[in-house]
Design an enzyme around this catalytic site. Sequence first.
Site: not given
Ligand code: TYM
Length: 333
Positions: A116, A198, A201
Site C-alpha cells: 500500500k 489476487k 477492490k
Molecule cells: P478486507 O476488507 O480486505 O477483506 C475482507 C475479507 O475478504 C478476504 N479477501 C479475500 N479472500 C479470498 N480471495 C481474495 N481475493 C480476497 N480478498 C479479500 C480477506 O482475507 C478478508 O477476510 N484487515 C481486514 C479487515 C479486518 C479484519 C479484522 C479481519 C479488520 N479487522 C479482524 C479479520 C479480523 C481487511 O482489510 O479485509
Amino acid sequence: MEEQKKKKILSLIQPTNTPHLGNYLGAMCNWVKMQEEFDCTYGIADLHSLTVRQDPVKLRGQIKESYALLIASGLDPEKSTLFVQSHNPHHSELAWLLNCYTQFGELSRMTQFKDKSAKHPDNINAGLFTYPVLMAADILLYQADMVPVGVDQMQHLELARNICQRFNGVYGDVFTMPEGYITKATAKVMSLQEPTKKMSKSDENVNASVSVLDDRDTIIRKFKRAVTDSETEVCAREGKDGIINLMSIYSGVTGKSFDEIEAEFKGKGYGDFKLAVGEAVADKLAPMQEEYKRVSFDKAYIESCMKLGAEKAYKVSRKTLQKVQKKVGFIVF
Ligand code: TYM
C-alpha cells in the site's frame, strides 16, 4: 450437565467499495456457515478504511451497504453480533495499548504495508503502518478462538498471535490465542484479468473482479472475458493459473471437487466452462442480491440492527479492555 461453551468467532470487512467475489468466497461464505455452531461477531472495519483517503459521503454509503450485505448474506443480527467498528471506542483504545507491545521491526515486515505504501506514496500515514495492531485489537478484544479470513490476512493474524503471546507472557492469560480459519479452494480468489494477482477492490480494471451486486449479465460477461491460456483442457495443471482460478471459484460456489469439474468439462471447450462458471456464480449470488434489495430499503431496520450490534459488542469488549487496563496498572472504576 453443564452446557459446553461455544467457540468465539470474529471477523471484519472493510467498507471500501462493494465486496467482491473474493471477499464473499474467501470470508463471508464461512461467516454464514459458522453462525449456527459458534458465538460469532462480525463487523465493518470503517476505522481501517481511513488509512487510505476516503470521500466521506461515499464512505457513509459504503458502510451502510456493507452492513446491509452482511444481513442479506444470511447473518442474523439477533444470533450473531453485527457491528460497525467505529461504534465501539474500545477498538481504538486497545489498539493504542497494543501499539506499545508491538515492535517497529515487526510492522515494517508487513507485506500489505509495503504494497500500500508503494501504491499511495503521497500518503504513507502512521495508520497504514499500525493497521495490523488495530486488527489485533479487533480480534483480542472479543477473545476470538477462530478468525475466518482469506489468505491475504494471515500475516496480520500471525502478528496478532505474536502480540497475544507477548502480552500474556508478561501479564498472564489475558487474551485467547486466535487461530485462522481458511477454506483452501477459495482462500485466494485471483483477478479474472491477471490470474497471478489476487482479486482486489482497488483494481482499476472493472473486468478483473466481480462485485457481489453485479447483475447476472455483467457476471456472465466478466467470466466470458476471463483471461485463461491457449490450451483447451479444463484441468488444474501447473501454469494454468486462469483455469485453476475459475475451477476454484466454480468449486467454491457449487461444492464440486476438482476431479468432478474436470470430468464434467472433459471434451468441452473453455467457452462452455466459462459460461457455466458465470451462471453458477450468478445463481449463487442471486438470493443475497434479492434480500439486499429488501433489507437496504428498510433504513430504520438497518439502524436498529447497528445499534443492537454496537451495544452487544461494547458489552463484551469492555470486560477485556478493563482486564487489560488493570493488568498494565491503570486505575479502573
Ligand atoms: P478486507 O476488507 O480486505 O477483506 C475482507 C475479507 O475478504 C478476504 N479477501 C479475500 N479472500 C479470498 N480471495 C481474495 N481475493 C480476497 N480478498 C479479500 C480477506 O482475507 C478478508 O477476510 N484487515 C481486514 C479487515 C479486518 C479484519 C479484522 C479481519 C479488520 N479487522 C479482524 C479479520 C479480523 C481487511 O482489510 O479485509
